[in-house]
Design a protein around this motif. Structure first.
Motif, short mmCIF file in Angstrom:
data_model
loop_
_atom_site.label_atom_id
_atom_site.label_comp_id
_atom_site.label_asym_id
_atom_site.label_seq_id
_atom_site.Cartn_x
_atom_site.Cartn_y
_atom_site.Cartn_z
N PRO A 37 0.83 -1.22 0.00
CA PRO A 37 0.00 0.00 0.00
C PRO A 37 0.86 1.26 0.00
CG PRO A 37 -0.89 -1.59 1.53
CD PRO A 37 0.43 -2.14 1.08
N GLY A 38 0.51 2.17 -0.87
CA GLY A 38 1.20 3.44 -0.93
C GLY A 38 2.48 3.43 -1.74
N LYS A 39 2.84 2.28 -2.27
CA LYS A 39 4.07 2.18 -3.07
C LYS A 39 3.73 1.73 -4.48
CE LYS A 39 7.37 1.23 0.63
NZ LYS A 39 8.47 0.33 1.09
N GLU A 40 4.64 2.05 -5.38
CA GLU A 40 4.45 1.62 -6.76
C GLU A 40 4.69 0.12 -6.88
OE1 GLU A 40 5.72 5.70 -9.16
OE2 GLU A 40 6.73 3.81 -9.57
N LEU A 45 13.69 -14.80 3.38
CA LEU A 45 12.74 -13.70 3.30
C LEU A 45 13.02 -12.65 4.36
CD1 LEU A 45 9.61 -15.79 2.45
CD2 LEU A 45 10.41 -13.83 1.13
N LYS A 46 12.78 -11.41 3.96
CA LYS A 46 12.99 -10.26 4.82
C LYS A 46 11.66 -9.54 5.03
CE LYS A 46 17.52 -9.50 2.66
NZ LYS A 46 18.37 -8.54 1.93
N PRO A 47 11.54 -8.79 6.09
CA PRO A 47 10.28 -8.05 6.30
C PRO A 47 9.93 -7.16 5.11
CG PRO A 47 11.56 -8.08 8.31
CD PRO A 47 12.43 -8.70 7.25
N GLU A 48 10.93 -6.63 4.44
CA GLU A 48 10.65 -5.77 3.29
C GLU A 48 10.16 -6.53 2.07
OE1 GLU A 48 13.48 -5.90 5.09
OE2 GLU A 48 15.27 -5.62 3.82
N ASP A 49 10.16 -7.85 2.12
CA ASP A 49 9.58 -8.65 1.04
C ASP A 49 8.07 -8.79 1.19
OD1 ASP A 49 12.42 -10.81 1.28
OD2 ASP A 49 12.04 -9.30 -0.27
N ALA A 50 7.54 -8.40 2.31
CA ALA A 50 6.10 -8.51 2.53
C ALA A 50 5.36 -7.63 1.54
CB ALA A 50 5.75 -8.09 3.95
N ALA A 51 4.38 -8.21 0.86
CA ALA A 51 3.64 -7.48 -0.17
C ALA A 51 2.57 -8.39 -0.73
CB ALA A 51 4.58 -7.05 -1.30
N MET A 52 1.73 -7.82 -1.57
CA MET A 52 0.84 -8.61 -2.41
C MET A 52 1.64 -8.96 -3.66
SD MET A 52 -2.23 -9.89 -2.58
CE MET A 52 -3.43 -8.87 -1.72
N TYR A 53 1.69 -10.23 -3.97
CA TYR A 53 2.44 -10.70 -5.13
C TYR A 53 1.48 -11.09 -6.25
CZ TYR A 53 6.89 -10.75 -2.64
OH TYR A 53 8.02 -10.37 -1.98
#
Length: 122
Positions: A41-44, A85-93
């Motif tokens: 959310p909020g990112k490209e 995996l890193k916390p920054e990998d969290a996303a909708m894929y």
């Protein structure tokens, strides 16, 4: 009609692994430029990995050495194996497909799945 359906998302601790799968119909993933994208959310939206019909794969710098994109021609699926995996990998894929065979032709991405959520806890 092209349909892409992702699966395999979930919650994992940092350092863990997940493998995402994308079942395709109406398109043969082994003959196209196909790929995985992610968005928070909020990112490209970010291109995570792509692979062309010749097996040439490209990865975002942030995932190189940790993620592997691959296909199963017999099942007509596209997968993304994710490790360390890193916390920054969290996303909708999302998986996506083009109408072209080569990703270097800068194709548009007209076909998209609905996405699968990946959560990584620290």
């Amino acid at each position: 009609q092209v349909q892409l359906e992702e699966s395999g998302g979930g919650s994992v601790q940092a350092g863990g692994s997940l493998t995402l799968s994308c079942a395709a119909s109406g398109v043969t993933v082994s003959t196209r430029c196909v790929g995985w994208f992610r968005q928070t959310p909020g990112k490209e939206r970010e291109t995570v990995a792509t692979i062309d019909r010749y097996g040439n794969a490209n990865y975002a710098d942030s995932v190189k050495g940790r993620f592997t994109i691959f296909r199963d021609s017999s099942e007509n699926t596209l997968s993304l194996q994710m490790s360390s995996l890193k916390p920054e990998d969290a996303a909708m894929y999302y998986c996506a497909a083009t109408r072209l065979d080569l990703c270097t032709r800068m194709p548009g991405w007209p076909y998209w799945g609905q996405g699968t959520q990946v959560t990584v806890s620290s």
